[in-house]
Structure formats: structure tokens, C-alpha cells
Design an enzyme around this catalytic site. Structure first.
Site, PDB file in Angstrom:
ATOM      1  N   ARG A 142      19.203   8.407 -21.571  1.00 14.74           N
ATOM      2  CA  ARG A 142      19.348   8.863 -22.955  1.00 14.74           C
ATOM      3  C   ARG A 142      19.747  10.322 -23.059  1.00 14.74           C
ATOM      4  O   ARG A 142      20.119  10.785 -24.132  1.00 14.74           O
ATOM      5  CB  ARG A 142      18.081   8.583 -23.768  1.00 14.74           C
ATOM      6  CG  ARG A 142      16.861   9.294 -23.259  1.00 14.74           C
ATOM      7  CD  ARG A 142      15.636   8.894 -24.056  1.00 14.74           C
ATOM      8  NE  ARG A 142      15.655   9.388 -25.430  1.00 14.74           N
ATOM      9  CZ  ARG A 142      15.400  10.643 -25.777  1.00 14.74           C
ATOM     10  NH1 ARG A 142      15.120  11.547 -24.858  1.00 14.74           N
ATOM     11  NH2 ARG A 142      15.443  11.019 -27.046  1.00 14.74           N
ATOM     12  N   GLU A 180       0.830  -1.206   0.000  1.00 16.89           N
ATOM     13  CA  GLU A 180       0.000   0.000   0.000  1.00 16.89           C
ATOM     14  C   GLU A 180       0.864   1.255   0.000  1.00 16.89           C
ATOM     15  O   GLU A 180       0.378   2.376  -0.139  1.00 16.89           O
ATOM     16  CB  GLU A 180      -0.929  -0.019   1.218  1.00 16.89           C
ATOM     17  CG  GLU A 180      -2.104   0.920   1.083  1.00 16.89           C
ATOM     18  CD  GLU A 180      -3.155   0.685   2.156  1.00 16.89           C
ATOM     19  OE1 GLU A 180      -3.968   1.579   2.381  1.00 16.89           O
ATOM     20  OE2 GLU A 180      -3.166  -0.412   2.751  1.00 16.89           O
TER      21      GLU A 180
HETATM   22  C1  9WO Z   1      -1.918  -0.401  -2.863  1.00 11.83           C
HETATM   23  C2  9WO Z   1      -3.058  -0.694  -2.138  1.00 11.83           C
HETATM   24  C3  9WO Z   1      -3.590  -1.897  -1.664  1.00 11.83           C
HETATM   25  C4  9WO Z   1      -4.759  -1.858  -0.955  1.00 11.83           C
HETATM   26  C5  9WO Z   1      -5.401  -0.651  -0.694  1.00 11.83           C
HETATM   27  C6  9WO Z   1      -4.852   0.541  -1.162  1.00 11.83           C
HETATM   28  C7  9WO Z   1      -3.696   0.494  -1.896  1.00 11.83           C
HETATM   29  N1  9WO Z   1      -2.984   1.490  -2.435  1.00 11.83           N
HETATM   30  C8  9WO Z   1      -1.917   0.967  -2.985  1.00 11.83           C
HETATM   31  C9  9WO Z   1      -0.901   1.766  -3.629  1.00 11.83           C
HETATM   32  O1  9WO Z   1      -1.121   2.912  -3.961  1.00 11.83           O
HETATM   33  N2  9WO Z   1       0.317   1.179  -3.782  1.00 11.83           N
HETATM   34  C10 9WO Z   1       1.420   1.877  -4.334  1.00 11.83           C
HETATM   35  C11 9WO Z   1       2.147   0.945  -5.273  1.00 11.83           C
HETATM   36  C12 9WO Z   1       2.357   2.305  -3.238  1.00 11.83           C
HETATM   37  C13 9WO Z   1       3.585   3.000  -3.805  1.00 11.83           C
HETATM   38  C14 9WO Z   1       4.252   2.129  -4.863  1.00 11.83           C
HETATM   39  N3  9WO Z   1       3.247   1.715  -5.797  1.00 11.83           N
HETATM   40  C15 9WO Z   1       3.015   2.448  -6.902  1.00 11.83           C
HETATM   41  C16 9WO Z   1       3.745   3.483  -7.421  1.00 11.83           C
HETATM   42  N4  9WO Z   1       1.971   2.252  -7.692  1.00 11.83           N
HETATM   43  N5  9WO Z   1       1.981   3.157  -8.669  1.00 11.83           N
HETATM   44  C17 9WO Z   1       3.050   3.918  -8.520  1.00 11.83           C
HETATM   45  C18 9WO Z   1       3.339   5.012  -9.383  1.00 11.83           C
HETATM   46  C19 9WO Z   1       4.504   5.729  -9.249  1.00 11.83           C
HETATM   47  C20 9WO Z   1       4.728   6.816 -10.083  1.00 11.83           C
HETATM   48  N6  9WO Z   1       3.821   7.161 -11.024  1.00 11.83           N
HETATM   49  C21 9WO Z   1       2.697   6.453 -11.183  1.00 11.83           C
HETATM   50  C22 9WO Z   1       2.423   5.363 -10.364  1.00 11.83           C
END
Ligand code: 9WO
Length: 245
Positions: free
Chosen positions: A153, A115
Site C-alpha cells: 500500500r 520450532e
Molecule cells: C514452535 C515450537 C514447537 C515446540 C516447542 C517450541 C516451539 N517454538 C516454536 C516456534 O517458535 N515456532 C515458530 C513458528 C518458528 C518460526 C516461525 N514461526 C513463527 C513466526 N511463529 N510466530 C512467528 C512470528 C513472526 C513474526 N512476528 C510474530 C510471530
């Protein structure tokens, strides 16, 4: 530039180091990439890196202490610079920010899982939070690799063609113009005559006109934020007339 990544899945970073331009950047030494696994900096028998969120709810949260020890190890091992956390809560990444980050001698990237990371780790250690867009993935590793790829790059001597990173889409803040290669005709679709003319001035004007036109069609928000030069205004007006819009 040296990049140190804190990640539970260091092997994923083979994807950004084994191929193409990035591999050449690493081979030549202009880029150095190191990974650090928080699991290696746990102190309990189960090598625990996460725990349940206070307040309840789904998912798990990454523990502060293993992350701090990992960070200390990365710094002691020669890593340095700002710690950047990749998350949807961050500031949107732009080509402009990549050009600024390219000048840093080193940075540390934190790829979260589950999360997310305990907020106190962000308060105590993270210098910058960067987002690639408004969507959630399963972890920060792919976004960290996107950041590394975008930086690699731009590093000196990395691209075969030195100007190509200055000529790319966004170098002028615009979307890219269309590109063509052989053959001259595909299913009746011809390469625009001007590109075959050999007239470099006309070609440059055509490319700028089409970059402006496509940006106007697809991303009006970008055009509205720009101050178009007189020449750009004329080229965009021509494009709109030719495409009758
Ligand atoms: C996981 C989750 C599980 C159950 C309930 C709520 C929840 N929220 C998340 C969540 O937001 N997880 C993220 C996964 C935590 C930080 C790392 N993760 C992430 C980074 N997902 N997407 C990104 C990201 C980073 C940069 N730009 C776009 C997306």
C-alpha cells in the site's frame, strides 16, 4: 518491487495477492510476488525439510541444506535483496521500517515452520529478523503476508487516493483520529459539528487534536517518546480539558 518468499505453504500467499489493493499492485506490475517451496529442493525420497532438534525436546527444526538450495534457486530465478526472516526474536516492525523497506527494489522473505530454522542458516544467510509482536504463531507465513501488505500500500500508484498512505494512522507517529460517514446520527450519536462545517483548517485541527488525545489515552509510550510541537501541546491540553483528564 520484487518479493520472493521461501515457504512450505506457497498457496497461503494467494490470500495476499488476490484481493483489493494488493491485487492491483500485482496486476499493474509495481509489485511482483514469487514463492519458492523448500520441499522442491530436497534430494531424498521423502522430501525431508526438517529434523529433530539436537539436545532433544519437542518440535522439529528446518534443515539448512534444503533452505540454502531454495535460496540459491530464488536468486538464480531473479529474486534478490536482503533475506528477511519473520520471527518473534526479530526487531519489532514499525511504520518507519516499512517506509524504509519500500525503497528496496527487491527482498527475500523466509517463512519458518515447526520450532524454527537451524541457527546456522540464520547466521549464514539472514540479513534481518523482523517480529510483528510478542506472540507465537504456527509459522512465518501470516507475518510475511502482513509485511507484504504493509509494503504494497506504500508503493507508488497503488492506492487510489495518493495521499492516503501519508495521512494514515502513524504517518505522523500518532494513532488515527475517529472517522465518520453517513448518516449524521446513529442512535443519538452525532457526527462532531466541526466535520460538517466545511472549514478545512478547523477540521485539520480537530483531527490532529483527537489523534493526539487518543494516542495519549491509549499509548502514552508513543507520546512520551515524541517531541511535541507547541501547537501539538496546545491541542493535547485542549483535548484533555474537554475530556476532563
Ligand atoms: C514452535 C515450537 C514447537 C515446540 C516447542 C517450541 C516451539 N517454538 C516454536 C516456534 O517458535 N515456532 C515458530 C513458528 C518458528 C518460526 C516461525 N514461526 C513463527 C513466526 N511463529 N510466530 C512467528 C512470528 C513472526 C513474526 N512476528 C510474530 C510471530
Amino acid at each position: 518491487m520484487r518479493i520472493d518468499v521461501i515457504t512450505l505453504f506457497p498457496d497461503m500467499f494467494d490470500l495476499v495477492s488476490r484481493y483489493g489493493i494488493n491485487r492491483r499492485a500485482l496486476d499493474s506490475g509495481v509489485l511482483q510476488l514469487h514463492t519458492w517451496n523448500p520441499r522442491d529442493y530436497t534430494r531424498d525420497r521423502h522430501r525431508t525439510v526438517d529434523d529433530r532438534p539436537y539436545g532433544g525436546g519437542p518440535g522439529m527444526v528446518m534443515l539448512v541444506e534444503p533452505l540454502r538450495r531454495t535460496l540459491a534457486a530464488a536468486r538464480a530465478g531473479g529474486g534478490g535483496g536482503p533475506l528477511i526472516y519473520l520471527s518473534p526474536q526479530g526487531r519489532p516492525l514499525t511504520q518507519q521500517r516499512l517506509r524504509e523497506l519500500k525503497s528496496l527494489p527487491a527482498m527475500l522473505l523466509l517463512a519458518g515452520r515447526y520450532e524454527g530454522v537451524d541457527e546456522r542458516l540464520l547466521q549464514l544467510e539472514v540479513d534481518e529478523e523482523i517480529s510483528l509482536g510478542d506472540y507465537v504463531l504456527s509459522g512465518g507465513e501470516l507475518p510475511a503476508m502482513v509485511l507484504i501488505d504493509g509494503l504494497a500500500r506504500l508503493l507508488p500508484g497503488v492506492l487510489g487516493n495518493e495521499d492516503s498512505s501519508e495521512q494514515d494512522s502513524f504517518s505522523q507517529g500518532l494513532l488515527d483520529c475517529p472517522h465518520y460517514t453517513r448518516p449524521e446520527e446513529v442512535e443519538g450519536l452525532r457526527v462532531p459539528d466541526v466535520l460538517l462545517s466545511g472549514n478545512h483548517k478547523d477540521i485539520a485541527a480537530w483531527r490532529l487534536k483527537n489523534a493526539l488525545g487518543r494516542t495519549w489515552e491509549r499509548r502514552k509510550d508513543i507520546i512520551e517518546k515524541m517531541e511535541l510541537t507547541k501547537e501539538q501541546q496546545i491541542l493535547l491540553a485542549e483535548y484533555r480539558k474537554e475530556h476532563d483528564k
